[in-house]
Design a protein around this motif. Structure first.
Motif, mmCIF file in Angstrom:
data_model
loop_
_atom_site.group_PDB
_atom_site.id
_atom_site.type_symbol
_atom_site.label_atom_id
_atom_site.label_comp_id
_atom_site.label_asym_id
_atom_site.label_seq_id
_atom_site.Cartn_x
_atom_site.Cartn_y
_atom_site.Cartn_z
ATOM 1 N N TYR A 107 0.844 -1.196 0.000
ATOM 2 C CA TYR A 107 0.000 0.000 0.000
ATOM 3 C C TYR A 107 0.879 1.246 0.000
ATOM 4 C CZ TYR A 107 1.344 0.005 4.919
ATOM 5 O OH TYR A 107 2.067 -0.006 6.090
ATOM 6 N N LYS A 108 0.252 2.369 -0.225
ATOM 7 C CA LYS A 108 0.897 3.665 -0.076
ATOM 8 C C LYS A 108 0.167 4.447 1.004
ATOM 9 C CE LYS A 108 2.413 4.148 -4.901
ATOM 10 N NZ LYS A 108 2.293 4.982 -6.139
ATOM 11 N N LEU A 109 0.906 5.249 1.761
ATOM 12 C CA LEU A 109 0.272 6.151 2.720
ATOM 13 C C LEU A 109 -0.072 7.437 1.985
ATOM 14 C CD1 LEU A 109 2.381 5.678 5.980
ATOM 15 C CD2 LEU A 109 0.017 4.979 5.572
ATOM 16 N N VAL A 110 -1.364 7.683 1.845
ATOM 17 C CA VAL A 110 -1.846 8.791 1.012
ATOM 18 C C VAL A 110 -2.800 9.657 1.833
ATOM 19 C CG1 VAL A 110 -3.197 9.361 -1.048
ATOM 20 C CG2 VAL A 110 -1.642 7.402 -1.079
ATOM 21 N N PRO A 111 -2.708 10.989 1.712
ATOM 22 C CA PRO A 111 -3.684 11.847 2.398
ATOM 23 C C PRO A 111 -5.103 11.515 1.931
ATOM 24 C CG PRO A 111 -1.850 13.155 1.592
ATOM 25 C CD PRO A 111 -1.696 11.782 0.990
ATOM 26 N N LEU A 112 -6.015 11.507 2.850
ATOM 27 C CA LEU A 112 -7.399 11.157 2.547
ATOM 28 C C LEU A 112 -7.970 12.012 1.422
ATOM 29 C CD1 LEU A 112 -9.659 9.254 3.488
ATOM 30 C CD2 LEU A 112 -10.309 10.978 5.179
ATOM 31 N N CYS A 142 -10.831 11.132 -2.151
ATOM 32 C CA CYS A 142 -12.247 11.438 -1.942
ATOM 33 C C CYS A 142 -12.465 12.949 -1.953
ATOM 34 C CB CYS A 142 -12.733 10.868 -0.603
ATOM 35 S SG CYS A 142 -11.996 11.690 0.821
ATOM 36 N N SER A 143 -13.720 13.338 -1.910
ATOM 37 C CA SER A 143 -14.076 14.749 -1.729
ATOM 38 C C SER A 143 -15.158 14.833 -0.662
ATOM 39 C CB SER A 143 -14.570 15.357 -3.039
ATOM 40 O OG SER A 143 -15.702 14.670 -3.520
ATOM 41 N N VAL A 144 -15.217 15.983 0.008
ATOM 42 C CA VAL A 144 -16.145 16.159 1.121
ATOM 43 C C VAL A 144 -16.997 17.400 0.895
ATOM 44 C CG1 VAL A 144 -16.294 16.733 3.578
ATOM 45 C CG2 VAL A 144 -14.727 14.957 2.821
ATOM 46 N N THR A 145 -18.304 17.268 1.157
ATOM 47 C CA THR A 145 -19.242 18.381 1.038
ATOM 48 C C THR A 145 -19.791 18.728 2.413
ATOM 49 O OG1 THR A 145 -19.919 17.657 -1.182
ATOM 50 C CG2 THR A 145 -21.393 19.180 -0.025
ATOM 51 N N PRO A 146 -19.700 20.012 2.823
ATOM 52 C CA PRO A 146 -20.261 20.393 4.129
ATOM 53 C C PRO A 146 -21.767 20.559 4.052
ATOM 54 C CG PRO A 146 -19.353 22.318 3.061
ATOM 55 C CD PRO A 146 -19.062 21.150 2.131
ATOM 56 N N GLY A 147 -22.457 20.260 5.127
ATOM 57 C CA GLY A 147 -23.895 20.457 5.165
ATOM 58 C C GLY A 147 -24.251 21.913 5.405
ATOM 59 N N LYS A 148 -25.498 22.247 5.167
ATOM 60 C CA LYS A 148 -25.997 23.588 5.457
ATOM 61 C C LYS A 148 -27.494 23.515 5.720
ATOM 62 C CE LYS A 148 -26.398 24.775 0.527
ATOM 63 N NZ LYS A 148 -25.972 25.720 -0.529
ATOM 64 N N GLU A 149 -28.006 24.550 6.343
ATOM 65 C CA GLU A 149 -29.414 24.542 6.715
ATOM 66 C C GLU A 149 -30.313 24.580 5.481
ATOM 67 O OE1 GLU A 149 -30.915 23.909 9.573
ATOM 68 O OE2 GLU A 149 -28.872 23.540 10.263
ATOM 69 N N GLN A 185 -8.497 18.956 8.476
ATOM 70 C CA GLN A 185 -7.628 18.111 9.306
ATOM 71 C C GLN A 185 -7.880 16.635 9.022
ATOM 72 O OE1 GLN A 185 -8.332 19.312 13.352
ATOM 73 N NE2 GLN A 185 -7.137 21.205 13.146
ATOM 74 N N ILE A 186 -9.147 16.283 8.856
ATOM 75 C CA ILE A 186 -9.499 14.901 8.528
ATOM 76 C C ILE A 186 -8.912 14.524 7.172
ATOM 77 C CG2 ILE A 186 -11.402 13.309 8.060
ATOM 78 C CD1 ILE A 186 -11.230 14.159 10.979
ATOM 79 N N LEU A 187 -9.054 15.404 6.200
ATOM 80 C CA LEU A 187 -8.605 15.123 4.837
ATOM 81 C C LEU A 187 -7.084 15.067 4.720
ATOM 82 C CD1 LEU A 187 -11.158 17.341 2.881
ATOM 83 C CD2 LEU A 187 -11.107 14.843 2.966
ATOM 84 N N ALA A 188 -6.381 15.672 5.668
ATOM 85 C CA ALA A 188 -4.916 15.638 5.639
ATOM 86 C C ALA A 188 -4.346 14.356 6.226
ATOM 87 C CB ALA A 188 -4.357 16.844 6.398
ATOM 88 N N GLU A 189 -5.181 13.595 6.916
ATOM 89 C CA GLU A 189 -4.719 12.345 7.534
ATOM 90 C C GLU A 189 -4.302 11.339 6.459
ATOM 91 O OE1 GLU A 189 -4.183 9.293 10.538
ATOM 92 O OE2 GLU A 189 -4.204 11.485 10.557
ATOM 93 N N LYS A 190 -3.120 10.737 6.646
ATOM 94 C CA LYS A 190 -2.651 9.724 5.702
ATOM 95 C C LYS A 190 -3.185 8.350 6.084
ATOM 96 C CE LYS A 190 1.569 12.070 4.172
ATOM 97 N NZ LYS A 190 3.032 11.979 4.011
ATOM 98 N N ILE A 191 -3.694 7.648 5.097
ATOM 99 C CA ILE A 191 -4.263 6.323 5.332
ATOM 100 C C ILE A 191 -3.653 5.319 4.361
ATOM 101 C CG2 ILE A 191 -6.457 7.293 6.130
ATOM 102 C CD1 ILE A 191 -7.609 6.471 3.363
ATOM 103 N N LYS A 192 -3.855 4.037 4.672
ATOM 104 C CA LYS A 192 -3.381 2.970 3.780
ATOM 105 C C LYS A 192 -4.228 2.924 2.522
ATOM 106 C CE LYS A 192 -1.469 -0.431 7.041
ATOM 107 N NZ LYS A 192 -1.614 -1.827 7.510
ATOM 108 N N VAL A 193 -3.568 3.022 1.365
ATOM 109 C CA VAL A 193 -4.290 2.940 0.102
ATOM 110 C C VAL A 193 -3.583 1.941 -0.814
ATOM 111 C CG1 VAL A 193 -5.151 4.191 -1.904
ATOM 112 C CG2 VAL A 193 -5.033 5.340 0.325
ATOM 113 N N PRO A 194 -4.093 0.712 -0.876
ATOM 114 C CA PRO A 194 -3.565 -0.261 -1.844
ATOM 115 C C PRO A 194 -4.174 0.013 -3.218
ATOM 116 C CG PRO A 194 -5.324 -1.255 -0.572
ATOM 117 C CD PRO A 194 -5.146 0.148 -0.028
ATOM 118 N N SER A 195 -3.877 -0.821 -4.178
ATOM 119 C CA SER A 195 -4.480 -0.664 -5.512
ATOM 120 C C SER A 195 -5.995 -0.820 -5.395
ATOM 121 C CB SER A 195 -3.930 -1.718 -6.471
ATOM 122 O OG SER A 195 -4.369 -3.010 -6.076
ATOM 123 N N VAL A 196 -6.710 -0.295 -6.388
ATOM 124 C CA VAL A 196 -8.171 -0.368 -6.355
ATOM 125 C C VAL A 196 -8.640 -1.819 -6.333
ATOM 126 C CG1 VAL A 196 -10.296 0.181 -7.601
ATOM 127 C CG2 VAL A 196 -8.455 1.876 -7.480
#
Length: 420
Positions: A205-210, A214-221, A320-331
């Motif tokens: 695997y490679k250690l890759v920033p989250l 992926c992409s993240v969308t914030p909620g709103k009212e 901060q969450i998205l900067a966390e490095k996680i294990k990412v093997p091939s798809v």
């Protein structure tokens, strides 16, 4: 067992009552308490489906004076918002609640009987039918529009017996619910261990920033709230895994991973189809570098507590969450691992679903029992109530269960997070 004789009630929500019961207007039974106070002077309380609870300590106090309603121990409180149906109870505390709530001080009768009557499905339907909808000034006008509601009133000794009977039976139902919730917690814990073991054993695997996968969308009212029966109704989610309310337009479409930003921190769950998320949550979706199920399982075991801000209202910041490095093997490996985890979790998830179904049935039984007893459909006068161990009702800690002003100023998008 029914009573021997009944008489016509001719109420919109009740057609008959036992012959010896009275019927009186709500205005003769309760006095509305409208005293405005500050939450700095009076302990903030939350009005939940489990009753009136002390508000969580991490909820910030408001800077505004006289921004809440006073509640005295022994008062009955109903959340006047139709999307909080069933959130009511007899307060054991002197404190303060949001202005959206209706606070009633009984002029007569046993308070515990009124507590159960206000919990009955029939009364709730009538209460919200007479309301004016979810509007800003609902708190100031709601009781005036309720004055046409009439209540069945048993003799005092019967009110006491009904309350004691329901205390006993509801306690037994709550005990069973608590057992099922413990089962769910144990199975979820076991699932997390299975997920961690299978991801931890990945060798290449490679250690890759989250943020790379992926992409993240914030909620709103939402801009407009609609009833669930509306043809155009779109589900609205928050930090908890349940439909929070409904709106008339969607924010996102398709399969997404939702995780709590405030209130319930982390605890990812999956939503599919058209939906909206409020500003207590984020929605995550994978890109071509990741498999959706693998990403979901990775977020299940994500160290959320490490990223919760040390503030009055604990929260997480997306960048901060998205900067966390996680294990990412091939798809291909991701798909293989996720498929293996799916199979390993199948049995546990089936058991979890059975427990949730059982809890839902128990909740329905609770509501049905309350409604039938307090309206005289079931006669409990001669039932002997045994001694029993009291089970404490669980506090509802999701931020969506707190009052509106307790979740204010949560709308911060990712760009604003980056400035933090």
């Amino acid at each position: 067992m029914r009573y021997e004789k009944y008489k016509e009630a001719n109420l919109p929500w009740l057609k008959e009552v036992p012959e010896h019961w009275e019927i009186k207007n709500i205005n003769n039974i309760f006095e509305e308490r409208r005293t405005k106070v500050s939450d700095k002077d009076y302990q903030p309380l939350s009005v939940t489906k489990n009753g009136i609870m002390l508000q969580l300590e991490n909820v910030a106090k408001s800077d505004n004076s006289d921004n809440r309603k006073k509640v005295t121990a022994g008062d009955l409180v109903i959340n006047s918002r139709s999307d909080r149906k069933g959130s009511s109870g007899l307060s054991s505390y002197t404190g303060s609640v949001s202005l959206i709530n209706t606070v009633l001080s009984p002029r007569m009768g046993f308070r515990k009987y009124w507590h159960y009557l206000l919990k009955s499905n029939d009364f709730q339907e009538e209460f919200y039918r007479n309301g004016k909808g979810i509007v800003a000034d609902l708190w100031s006008t709601n009781f005036q529009s309720m004055k046409c509601i009439e209540f069945p009133i048993p003799p005092l000794f019967e009110q006491d017996q009904i309350a004691n009977f329901l205390d006993w039976k509801i306690n037994e139902i709550n005990r069973l619910i608590k057992v099922e919730k413990k089962k769910i917690a144990s199975l979820n814990d076991l699932n997390s261990k299975i997920i961690y073991k299978n991801i931890d054993e990945i060798s290449e695997y490679k250690l890759v920033p989250l943020k790379r996968i992926c992409s993240v969308t914030p909620g709103k009212e939402i801009l407009k709230e609609v009833e669930s029966t509306d043809d155009a109704a779109i589900r609205v989610f928050g930090s908890g895994e349940s439909v929070f309310k409904y709106t008339d337009r969607f924010m996102l479409d398709g399969e997404h991973i939702i995780f709590g930003r405030k209130g319930t921190i982390g605890k990812p769950y999956i939503v599919d189809g058209k939906f909206w998320i409020i500003d207590t949550a984020y929605a995550m979706i994978n890109n071509e570098l990741s498999d959706f199920r693998f990403l979901y399982y990775t977020m299940i075991i994500f160290p959320w507590d490490n990223y919760s801000t040390n503030t009055v209202k604990p929260s997480i910041v997306a960048t901060q969450i998205l900067a966390e490095k996680i294990k990412v093997p091939s798809v291909n490996v991701q798909i293989e691992v996720a498929t293996r985890i799916d199979k390993l979790l199948d049995k546990n998830n089936a058991l979890i679903n059975l427990s949730y179904e059982y809890i839902s049935n128990l909740q329905q039984l609770k509501q049905s029992l309350i409604s039938e007893v307090v309206t005289g459909k079931i006669n409990v006068q001669n039932i002997e109530i045994p001694e029993y161990e009291v089970v404490e009702a669980e506090s509802e800690e999701d931020v969506e269960e707190l009052e509106d002003e307790d979740v204010e100023e949560l709308e911060i998008d990712i760009e604003e997070d980056e400035e933090e």
